[in-house]
Scaffold this motif. Structure first.
Motif, PDB file in Angstrom:
ATOM      1  N   UNK A 186      34.724  39.874  36.070  1.00  0.00           N
ATOM      2  CA  UNK A 186      35.338  38.524  36.782  1.00  0.00           C
ATOM      3  C   UNK A 186      34.410  37.575  36.877  1.00  0.00           C
ATOM      4  N   UNK A 187      34.966  36.315  37.482  1.00  0.00           N
ATOM      5  CA  UNK A 187      34.302  34.959  37.530  1.00  0.00           C
ATOM      6  C   UNK A 187      33.370  35.095  38.724  1.00  0.00           C
ATOM      7  N   UNK A 188      33.333  35.991  39.700  1.00  0.00           N
ATOM      8  CA  UNK A 188      32.301  36.126  40.719  1.00  0.00           C
ATOM      9  C   UNK A 188      31.201  37.143  40.696  1.00  0.00           C
ATOM     10  N   UNK A 189      30.885  37.586  39.290  1.00  0.00           N
ATOM     11  CA  UNK A 189      29.841  38.394  39.219  1.00  0.00           C
ATOM     12  C   UNK A 189      28.468  38.265  39.919  1.00  0.00           C
ATOM     13  N   UNK A 190      28.164  36.715  39.801  1.00  0.00           N
ATOM     14  CA  UNK A 190      26.719  36.369  40.317  1.00  0.00           C
ATOM     15  C   UNK A 190      26.947  35.560  41.602  1.00  0.00           C
ATOM     16  N   UNK A 191      28.302  35.238  42.050  1.00  0.00           N
ATOM     17  CA  UNK A 191      28.356  34.528  43.277  1.00  0.00           C
ATOM     18  C   UNK A 191      27.793  35.110  44.392  1.00  0.00           C
ATOM     19  N   UNK A 192      26.759  34.401  45.357  1.00  0.00           N
ATOM     20  CA  UNK A 192      26.405  34.871  46.526  1.00  0.00           C
ATOM     21  C   UNK A 192      27.625  35.301  47.328  1.00  0.00           C
ATOM     22  N   UNK A 193      27.362  36.422  48.189  1.00  0.00           N
ATOM     23  CA  UNK A 193      28.284  37.111  49.036  1.00  0.00           C
ATOM     24  C   UNK A 193      28.714  36.297  50.162  1.00  0.00           C
ATOM     25  N   UNK A 194      27.782  35.421  50.689  1.00  0.00           N
ATOM     26  CA  UNK A 194      28.147  34.405  51.500  1.00  0.00           C
ATOM     27  C   UNK A 194      29.374  33.520  51.250  1.00  0.00           C
ATOM     28  N   UNK A 195      29.404  33.295  49.994  1.00  0.00           N
ATOM     29  CA  UNK A 195      30.381  32.291  49.527  1.00  0.00           C
ATOM     30  C   UNK A 195      31.954  32.763  49.201  1.00  0.00           C
ATOM     31  N   UNK A 196      31.821  33.964  49.230  1.00  0.00           N
ATOM     32  CA  UNK A 196      33.235  34.697  48.953  1.00  0.00           C
ATOM     33  C   UNK A 196      34.295  34.234  49.944  1.00  0.00           C
ATOM     34  N   UNK A 220      41.353  40.904  38.926  1.00  0.00           N
ATOM     35  CA  UNK A 220      40.160  40.956  38.130  1.00  0.00           C
ATOM     36  C   UNK A 220      39.003  40.607  39.018  1.00  0.00           C
ATOM     37  N   UNK A 221      39.249  39.371  39.768  1.00  0.00           N
ATOM     38  CA  UNK A 221      38.018  38.706  40.549  1.00  0.00           C
ATOM     39  C   UNK A 221      37.672  39.805  41.786  1.00  0.00           C
ATOM     40  N   UNK A 222      38.615  40.308  42.193  1.00  0.00           N
ATOM     41  CA  UNK A 222      38.286  41.369  43.425  1.00  0.00           C
ATOM     42  C   UNK A 222      37.833  42.879  42.692  1.00  0.00           C
ATOM     43  N   UNK A 223      38.313  42.950  41.520  1.00  0.00           N
ATOM     44  CA  UNK A 223      38.323  44.270  40.740  1.00  0.00           C
ATOM     45  C   UNK A 223      39.178  45.453  41.147  1.00  0.00           C
ATOM     46  N   UNK A 224      40.391  44.897  41.944  1.00  0.00           N
ATOM     47  CA  UNK A 224      41.175  45.858  42.378  1.00  0.00           C
ATOM     48  C   UNK A 224      41.955  46.266  41.084  1.00  0.00           C
ATOM     49  N   UNK A 312      30.007  43.914  46.850  1.00  0.00           N
ATOM     50  CA  UNK A 312      30.671  42.783  46.205  1.00  0.00           C
ATOM     51  C   UNK A 312      32.130  43.119  45.756  1.00  0.00           C
ATOM     52  N   UNK A 313      32.446  44.514  45.600  1.00  0.00           N
ATOM     53  CA  UNK A 313      33.803  44.754  44.949  1.00  0.00           C
ATOM     54  C   UNK A 313      34.330  45.938  45.680  1.00  0.00           C
ATOM     55  N   UNK A 314      34.728  45.685  47.162  1.00  0.00           N
ATOM     56  CA  UNK A 314      35.082  46.606  47.854  1.00  0.00           C
ATOM     57  C   UNK A 314      36.535  47.417  47.278  1.00  0.00           C
ATOM     58  N   UNK A 315      37.288  46.431  46.673  1.00  0.00           N
ATOM     59  CA  UNK A 315      38.541  46.996  46.414  1.00  0.00           C
ATOM     60  C   UNK A 315      38.246  47.996  45.353  1.00  0.00           C
ATOM     61  N   UNK A 316      37.373  47.962  44.594  1.00  0.00           N
ATOM     62  CA  UNK A 316      37.269  48.995  43.269  1.00  0.00           C
ATOM     63  C   UNK A 316      36.780  50.298  44.117  1.00  0.00           C
ATOM     64  N   UNK A 317      36.033  50.345  45.533  1.00  0.00           N
ATOM     65  CA  UNK A 317      35.642  51.613  46.248  1.00  0.00           C
ATOM     66  C   UNK A 317      37.376  52.108  46.728  1.00  0.00           C
ATOM     67  N   UNK A 318      38.094  51.185  47.165  1.00  0.00           N
ATOM     68  CA  UNK A 318      39.162  51.644  47.758  1.00  0.00           C
ATOM     69  C   UNK A 318      40.246  52.406  46.709  1.00  0.00           C
ATOM     70  N   UNK A 319      40.023  51.789  45.439  1.00  0.00           N
ATOM     71  CA  UNK A 319      40.909  52.313  44.472  1.00  0.00           C
ATOM     72  C   UNK A 319      40.412  53.750  44.003  1.00  0.00           C
ATOM     73  N   UNK A 320      39.022  54.025  44.124  1.00  0.00           N
ATOM     74  CA  UNK A 320      38.591  55.280  43.694  1.00  0.00           C
ATOM     75  C   UNK A 320      39.044  56.373  44.704  1.00  0.00           C
ATOM     76  N   UNK A 321      38.835  55.917  46.183  1.00  0.00           N
ATOM     77  CA  UNK A 321      39.294  56.867  47.257  1.00  0.00           C
ATOM     78  C   UNK A 321      40.621  56.929  47.332  1.00  0.00           C
ATOM     79  N   UNK A 322      41.555  56.133  47.123  1.00  0.00           N
ATOM     80  CA  UNK A 322      42.823  56.403  46.878  1.00  0.00           C
ATOM     81  C   UNK A 322      43.349  57.487  45.764  1.00  0.00           C
ATOM     82  N   UNK A 323      42.575  57.159  44.659  1.00  0.00           N
ATOM     83  CA  UNK A 323      42.711  58.103  43.200  1.00  0.00           C
ATOM     84  C   UNK A 323      42.517  59.655  43.805  1.00  0.00           C
TER      85      UNK A 323
END
Length: 394
Positions: A186-196, A220-224, A312-323
């Protein structure tokens, strides 16, 4: 004789791309088109493709569509409401159904298509995320064929030796080791986390590779989107979550990989253009022109792959946990995400709040076995109501 196609969600990005491919295909005719409330574009599509039916879900918008059809002197018959989606998906004269409605709103019509034994081109990942094995069982029991249109799942399907496990009732391929879904980051692959926390909807919807709708762009931006795709892949290919990897691949040229136990890895490659998987689904088991530019590897530059950062992408972690959890957990995840993304797009919450709200809803909503659509709908409703309450408190 040309095959009849219903497009559920014809005014969205996938629906528009589908019509572009169909326009050059004499073997497919448009039977029905549908939109929620975008009647201006739907009318243009009806004028160009002359479908037998046009469906408008929003009753207020349907009134203006009826007037417009009459003024345009079109033979297209207008149907109104969500039930009409089920009708054109399951119609006896329909051969193919493109399921391109975004979110849980597409579940009922997608299920209607498989229950009617149609060849379903599945671009609505949320349908399978929510109903899981019920959906795959319905396809098997009614002789339906599911062809995945998401570029990642379509890529996996192209790299498999036979049909999808759920399509013919066979077990998963025992020669498979694992599959790898690729993600642009997505668009925030290199954006500093403190700017999210300061990310705006406009920034989140500006994808560097793909042209998509606003909700999908935020996913896509959250990687959900990749978390949802991981869940979808587990049902489509009868694989446990542990056998599905995700790699960041910013160039979006390799769309997924299939690893076999002998060490072989097969990958499907193409330029990032949804017309490629759409054309594959429309022509299956043959192939057809898609209109997409041919891939020239001498001009793509370096192809990069690396593991996603779950901080950076906690939604991906949540998706795996739910799966891994199963049951109605995917229903809860999807419902909470839809509500959180809608709130972000309306300026009610920050970008960084999306994952926090989803995690809270998951922790507070009881998970049970997804034994029926009635249970799924009830859990979906509970999760949405809780998400809305949390958004109001934010």
């Amino acid at each position: 004789m040309a095959r009849a196609l219903t497009i559920l969600g014809s005014t969205g990005s996938v629906g528009v791309s589908t019509l572009q491919v169909v326009q050059a295909d004499p073997n497919t005719r448009v039977f029905a088109l549908s939109a929620n409330d975008n009647v201006d574009l739907l009318l243009q599509q009806c004028e160009q493709h002359n479908p037998r039916y046009a469906v408008v879900v929003d009753e207020a918008a349907a009134e203006s569509m009826q007037v417009a059809l009459r003024q345009a002197d079109l033979d297209t018959e207008l149907l109104v409401g969500a039930d009409a989606l089920d009708s054109v998906a399951a119609h006896v004269d329909v051969d193919l159904v493109m399921a391109a409605i975004v979110g849980g709103a597409g579940l009922a019509s997608s299920m209607a298509a498989v229950q009617a034994g149609k060849q379903l081109l599945l671009a609505n990942k949320e349908s399978l995320v929510m109903s899981g094995q019920l959906f795959m069982d319905a396809a098997r029991d009614n002789g339906a064929t599911i062809l995945p249109i998401d570029s990642e799942h379509n890529a996996v399907f192209q790299c498999l030796p036979g049909s999808l496990p759920g399509n013919d009732g066979s077990a998963a391929n025992t020669d498979l080791d694992k599959i790898t879904l690729t993600a642009s980051g997505g668009p925030f692959l290199e954006l500093p986390l403190d700017q999210f926390s300061a990310i705006t909807p406009e920034q989140a919807c500006k994808h560097p590779r793909w042209s998509m709708g606003r909700k999908i762009s935020v996913d896509s931006a959250t990687m959900m989107n990749k978390g949802l795709e991981l869940i979808e892949a587990s049902f489509l290919f009868s694989l446990p979550a542990a056998s599905i990897d995700v790699l960041i691949h910013p160039q979006s040229i390799v769309h997924s990989l299939v690893h076999y136990r002998d060490g072989s890895v097969l990958a499907q490659m193409a330029n990032p253009d949804m017309r490629v998987p759409i054309a594959y689904g429309l022509a299956y088991p043959q192939r057809m022109e898609s209109g997409a530019a041919a891939l020239d590897l001498t001009k793509t530059g370096d192809l990069q792959f690396f593991e996603p950062d779950l901080q950076r992408f906690p939604c991906l972690r949540l998706g795996r946990e739910v799966a891994e959890q199963g049951g109605t957990a995917p229903v809860i995840l999807n419902a909470a995400n839809e509500e959180a993304v809608a709130a972000f797009l309306e300026g009610k919450i920050r970008f960084s709040d999306i994952a926090l709200i989803i995690e809270q809803v998951l922790s507070k909503t009881p998970c049970e076995a997804a034994l029926s659509l009635a249970i799924i709908r009830e859990v979906d409703k509970l999760a949405r109501n809780l998400a809305k309450e949390l958004i109001l408190k934010d």
